[in-house]
Design a protein around this motif. Structure first.
Motif, PDB file in Angstrom:
ATOM      1  N   GLU A  77       5.560  -5.632 -13.647  1.00 30.40           N
ATOM      2  CA  GLU A  77       4.124  -5.419 -13.900  1.00 30.40           C
ATOM      3  C   GLU A  77       3.233  -6.252 -12.988  1.00 30.40           C
ATOM      4  N   VAL A  78       3.601  -6.300 -11.723  1.00 30.50           N
ATOM      5  CA  VAL A  78       2.774  -7.014 -10.748  1.00 30.50           C
ATOM      6  C   VAL A  78       1.539  -6.154 -10.471  1.00 30.50           C
ATOM      7  N   ILE A  79       0.372  -6.764 -10.528  1.00 25.33           N
ATOM      8  CA  ILE A  79      -0.861  -6.016 -10.253  1.00 25.33           C
ATOM      9  C   ILE A  79      -1.117  -6.063  -8.739  1.00 25.33           C
ATOM     10  N   HIS A  80      -0.927  -4.928  -8.096  1.00 28.54           N
ATOM     11  CA  HIS A  80      -1.127  -4.831  -6.641  1.00 28.54           C
ATOM     12  C   HIS A  80      -2.558  -4.388  -6.371  1.00 28.54           C
ATOM     13  N   MET A  81      -3.466  -5.343  -6.310  1.00 23.49           N
ATOM     14  CA  MET A  81      -4.892  -4.970  -6.206  1.00 23.49           C
ATOM     15  C   MET A  81      -5.246  -4.318  -4.881  1.00 23.49           C
ATOM     16  N   HIS A  82      -4.440  -4.526  -3.832  1.00 22.47           N
ATOM     17  CA  HIS A  82      -4.702  -3.892  -2.532  1.00 22.47           C
ATOM     18  C   HIS A  82      -3.730  -2.754  -2.232  1.00 22.47           C
ATOM     19  N   GLY A  83      -3.047  -2.253  -3.270  1.00 21.12           N
ATOM     20  CA  GLY A  83      -2.141  -1.119  -3.069  1.00 21.12           C
ATOM     21  C   GLY A  83      -0.732  -1.542  -2.715  1.00 21.12           C
ATOM     22  N   GLU A  84       0.103  -0.545  -2.360  1.00 24.39           N
ATOM     23  CA  GLU A  84       1.528  -0.791  -2.128  1.00 24.39           C
ATOM     24  C   GLU A  84       2.045   0.065  -0.976  1.00 24.39           C
ATOM     25  N   LEU A  85       2.828  -0.561  -0.102  1.00 18.98           N
ATOM     26  CA  LEU A  85       3.439   0.181   1.004  1.00 18.98           C
ATOM     27  C   LEU A  85       4.454   1.209   0.524  1.00 18.98           C
ATOM     28  N   THR A  86       4.976   1.014  -0.670  1.00 21.43           N
ATOM     29  CA  THR A  86       5.998   1.923  -1.194  1.00 21.43           C
ATOM     30  C   THR A  86       5.396   3.200  -1.785  1.00 21.43           C
ATOM     31  N   ARG A  87       4.070   3.318  -1.760  1.00 19.86           N
ATOM     32  CA  ARG A  87       3.433   4.481  -2.377  1.00 19.86           C
ATOM     33  C   ARG A  87       2.578   5.245  -1.372  1.00 19.86           C
ATOM     34  N   ALA A  88       2.501   6.546  -1.602  1.00 13.64           N
ATOM     35  CA  ALA A  88       1.664   7.425  -0.780  1.00 13.64           C
ATOM     36  C   ALA A  88       0.550   7.985  -1.650  1.00 13.64           C
ATOM     37  N   LEU A  89      -0.567   8.331  -1.008  1.00 17.44           N
ATOM     38  CA  LEU A  89      -1.747   8.828  -1.720  1.00 17.44           C
ATOM     39  C   LEU A  89      -2.307  10.034  -0.970  1.00 17.44           C
ATOM     40  N   CYS A  90      -2.626  11.092  -1.716  1.00 19.52           N
ATOM     41  CA  CYS A  90      -3.257  12.252  -1.092  1.00 19.52           C
ATOM     42  C   CYS A  90      -4.768  12.014  -1.044  1.00 19.52           C
ATOM     43  N   ALA A  91      -5.333  12.020   0.157  1.00 20.16           N
ATOM     44  CA  ALA A  91      -6.780  11.787   0.306  1.00 20.16           C
ATOM     45  C   ALA A  91      -7.587  12.974  -0.218  1.00 20.16           C
ATOM     46  N   SER A  92      -6.914  14.129  -0.463  1.00 23.38           N
ATOM     47  CA  SER A  92      -7.646  15.301  -0.976  1.00 23.38           C
ATOM     48  C   SER A  92      -7.697  15.328  -2.500  1.00 23.38           C
ATOM     49  N   CYS A  93      -6.529  15.101  -3.153  1.00 32.90           N
ATOM     50  CA  CYS A  93      -6.503  15.278  -4.617  1.00 32.90           C
ATOM     51  C   CYS A  93      -6.157  14.007  -5.382  1.00 32.90           C
ATOM     52  N   ASP A  94      -5.953  12.882  -4.670  1.00 35.19           N
ATOM     53  CA  ASP A  94      -5.641  11.585  -5.290  1.00 35.19           C
ATOM     54  C   ASP A  94      -4.262  11.515  -5.940  1.00 35.19           C
ATOM     55  N   HIS A  95      -3.427  12.510  -5.720  1.00 38.88           N
ATOM     56  CA  HIS A  95      -2.053  12.427  -6.240  1.00 38.88           C
ATOM     57  C   HIS A  95      -1.321  11.277  -5.532  1.00 38.88           C
ATOM     58  N   ARG A  96      -0.443  10.591  -6.291  1.00 28.79           N
ATOM     59  CA  ARG A  96       0.332   9.486  -5.721  1.00 28.79           C
ATOM     60  C   ARG A  96       1.816   9.773  -5.882  1.00 28.79           C
ATOM     61  N   TRP A  97       2.616   9.322  -4.925  1.00 24.60           N
ATOM     62  CA  TRP A  97       4.065   9.482  -5.015  1.00 24.60           C
ATOM     63  C   TRP A  97       4.745   8.384  -4.198  1.00 24.60           C
TER      64      TRP A  97
END
Ligand code: OAD
Length: 235
Positions: A107-127
Motif C-alpha cells: 500500500e505504498v502511495i505513489h503520488m507521482h505515479g508508477e513506471l509499472t503502469r500505463a495510462l490511456c490519455a483518451s479514456c483514463d484506463h490504466r493497465w
C-alpha cells in the motif's frame, strides 16, 4: 533535539535519494536526470503532445534501469518497519520505481505515479505497463493510440492527495527521506505535519531546501541512516 521514539502514527515521504544507492539516478544532484534531460520535453503533457516517442524513450530507459535494480537496505528497513506496525505507518513516495514493493512494502502511495503502469490519455484506463512502450500501443479498453506512462507530470495533479492529507492531519511523526524539498506539494508536507502537531525528521545525504522546518536532521546515505533510525524506533 531528539525525536520521540513512541510516535503513534508515522508518515514517511520518500524521494529519489532512497533509490540512489540502488543505482537509480536522482533528479537535481550533480549528474542528476534534470541536468541531462529537459524536463519540459520529457515530463510535461505539452512535451508528450509534441514528441510522444521521445517521452516513451525516456521512461522506457527509466523502466529498464528500475528492472535491473534491486532494493537497498533503506527500502528493506522501511518495509520492515511497516510490517512491524502496519496500522501506524503510511508510506508516501514521489518515486515511480517499485523498489519499496519489491522490498516487501504494501500500500505504498505513489503520488507521482508508477513506471509499472500505463495510462490511456483518451479514456483514463490504466493497465500494467509492458517493459517497452510506444505511442502506437492501443489502449486495451478503448483502442485509442494515446498510451502514456502513468506518471504525474509537471502541471498535473499528484495522486491520492486526499489520503495523504488525512494521514498528515493525524501524524505524530513525519519523516522525509532522500528528497530535496524542491517540488510541491510534497515539499509542503513538513509544514502541514507541523501544523498538525507532529514532530519532523529529515534523513538525507545533504540538507534539503526546507531543512530549517525539521525538528531534526540526520545526514548520511539512506542505506545507513534509514536502517539506523528504524532500529531505533523499533527498540
Ligand atoms: P531530487 O533529485 O530533487 O533530490 C534527491 C535528494 O536525495 C537530494 O536531497 C540528495 O541530497 C538526496 N540523496 C542523494 N543520494 C542520496 C543517498 N544515497 N541517500 C540519501 N539521500 C540521498 O529528487 P526528489 O526530491 O525525489 O517528479 O524530486 C522530487 C520530484 O522531482 C520527483 O518525484 C520528480 C522530479 O521532477 C516528477 O518527475 C513529477
Amino acid at each position: 533535539m531528539t525525536i520521540s521514539m513512541n510516535a503513534e502514527r508515522i508518515v514517511i515521504l520518500t524521494g529519489a535519494g532512497l533509490s540512489a544507492e540502488s543505482g537509480l539516478g536522482t533528479f537535481r544532484d550533480k549528474d542528476g536526470l534534470w541536468t541531462r534531460y529537459d524536463l519540459n520535453e520529457v515530463a510535461t503533457p505539452e512535451g508528450f503532445a509534441r514528441n510522444p516517442a521521445l517521452v516513451h524513450e525516456f521512461y522506457n530507459a527509466r523502466r529498464a534501469n528500475m528492472l535491473a535494480a534491486n532494493p537497498n537496505a533503506a527500502h528493506l528497513a522501511l518495509a520492515d518497519l511497516q510490517h512491524f506496525a502496519p496500522d501506524r505507518v503510511t508510506l508516501v513516495t514521489q518515486n515511480v520505481d517499485d523498489l519499496l514493493e519489491r522490498a516487501g512494502a504494501r500500500e505504498v502511495i505513489h503520488m507521482h505515479g508508477e513506471l509499472t503502469r500505463a495510462l490511456c490519455a483518451s479514456c483514463d484506463h490504466r493497465w500494467d505497463a509492458p517493459e517497452t512502450m510506444q505511442p502506437t500501443d492501443p489502449c486495451p479498453a478503448c483502442g485509442a493510440q494515446s498510451t502514456r506512462p502513468d506518471i504525474v507530470w509537471f502541471g498535473e495533479f499528484p495522486y491520492q492527495m486526499e489520503r495523504i492529507e488525512a494521514a498528515l492531519t493525524n501524524a505524530d511523526l513525519f519523516v522525509a527521506i532522500g528528497t530535496s524539498g524542491n517540488v510541491y506539494p510534497a515539499a509542503g508536507f513538513v509544514q502541514e505535519a507541523i501544523f498538525a502537531g507532529a514532530r519532523t525528521l529529515e534523513l538525507n545525504l545533504e540538507a534539503s531546501a526546507n531543512t530549517g522546518l525539521f525538528h531534526e536532521s540526520r545526514l548520511g546515505p539512506a542505506s545507513l541512516v534509514v536502517p539506523e533510525w528504524v532500529a531505533e524506533i523499533r527498540s
